[in-house]
Write an enzyme that holds these catalytic residues in place. Structure first.
Site, short mmCIF file in Angstrom:
data_model
loop_
_atom_site.label_atom_id
_atom_site.label_comp_id
_atom_site.label_asym_id
_atom_site.label_seq_id
_atom_site.Cartn_x
_atom_site.Cartn_y
_atom_site.Cartn_z
N LEU A 54 57.17 -7.19 1.38
CA LEU A 54 58.01 -8.38 1.46
C LEU A 54 58.99 -8.26 0.30
O LEU A 54 58.57 -7.95 -0.82
CB LEU A 54 57.17 -9.65 1.31
CG LEU A 54 56.25 -10.02 2.48
CD1 LEU A 54 55.35 -11.18 2.10
CD2 LEU A 54 57.07 -10.38 3.72
N ASP A 55 60.27 -8.50 0.56
CA ASP A 55 61.23 -8.34 -0.53
C ASP A 55 61.00 -9.42 -1.60
O ASP A 55 60.24 -10.37 -1.40
CB ASP A 55 62.67 -8.33 -0.02
CG ASP A 55 63.11 -9.65 0.59
OD1 ASP A 55 63.00 -10.69 -0.09
OD2 ASP A 55 63.59 -9.67 1.73
N GLU A 56 61.67 -9.27 -2.70
CA GLU A 56 61.42 -10.11 -3.88
C GLU A 56 61.56 -11.59 -3.58
O GLU A 56 60.79 -12.43 -4.09
CB GLU A 56 62.38 -9.70 -5.00
CG GLU A 56 62.14 -10.41 -6.32
CD GLU A 56 63.07 -9.92 -7.42
OE1 GLU A 56 62.97 -10.44 -8.55
OE2 GLU A 56 63.91 -9.03 -7.14
#
Length: 200
Positions: A54-56
């Site tokens: 999951l991106d930041e």
């Protein structure tokens, strides 16, 4: 017992990845000293890895394992991942239909057509914990929620998809991987699982 027949013990976890955390345990030599890593959430065993990412700025269900074979099977298979996205504006039926059929996004400097997917508008606002960074309120215009279920996972795909139909994502939460759900987990919560089958 023969050493070659001994079953290696592995560990599996489900976590609610918070906003602002990277889906990794080390900085990989990059200048990211200020970035928050998954190891800050729990004392994970050596060799623990995230299954997918999951991106930041994204939140929600992230599965972890020490078994690389399980990780590869889940990432390379047709396992569904369901996301709830809060988008800027009151998303229309036409936009939902576009998402369902597939939309053109940019990926690695090239144009990419997403595969057909499941998508629908949520008419009941999901009851998620408040995010650490506040989402703008409706005084700046309406927002709405949409469910998007994918079996592929290009970088920032859901965000790019909603933007391509005119409704940029403000908050993105993954609620399901296969048959495993986020349910009522709290932000940053870690649950150890007895098993993590490759067919989820």
């Amino acid at each position: 017992m023969d050493i070659n027949s001994r079953i290696e013990q592995h560990f599996h976890f489900a976590i609610y990845k918070p906003f602002g955390y990277l889906s990794q345990f080390v900085n990989n030599g990059q200048k990211q000293n200020s970035k928050k890593l998954l190891g800050e959430l729990h004392d994970f065993p050596l060799g623990t890895m995230a299954i997918g990412r999951l991106d930041e700025k994204s939140e929600g269900l992230l599965l972890l394992t020490t078994n690389g074979k399980v990780s590869n099977a889940i990432c390379s298979g047709n396992v569904e991942k369901e996301y709830y996205a809060q988008v800027n504006g009151d998303i229309t039926k036409e936009a939902i239909q576009q998402l369902q059929k597939g939309v053109e996004i940019g990926f690695n400097g090239k144009k990419y057509m997403t595969k057909p997917c499941k998508a629908f508008k949520l008419f009941d606002i999901p009851n998620f914990p408040e995010r650490s960074k506040k989402i703008r309120d409706d005084r700046h215009g309406p927002t709405s929620w949409v469910s998007i279920t994918l079996t592929e996972g290009k970088f920032r795909q859901v965000r790019k998809m909603t933007s391509s139909v005119g409704y940029p994502t403000l908050r993105l939460i993954r609620i399901r991987v296969g048959d495993i759900y986020l349910n009522d987990m709290g932000i940053g919560e870690v649950k150890q699982m007895e098993d993590l089958p490759s067919y989820i």
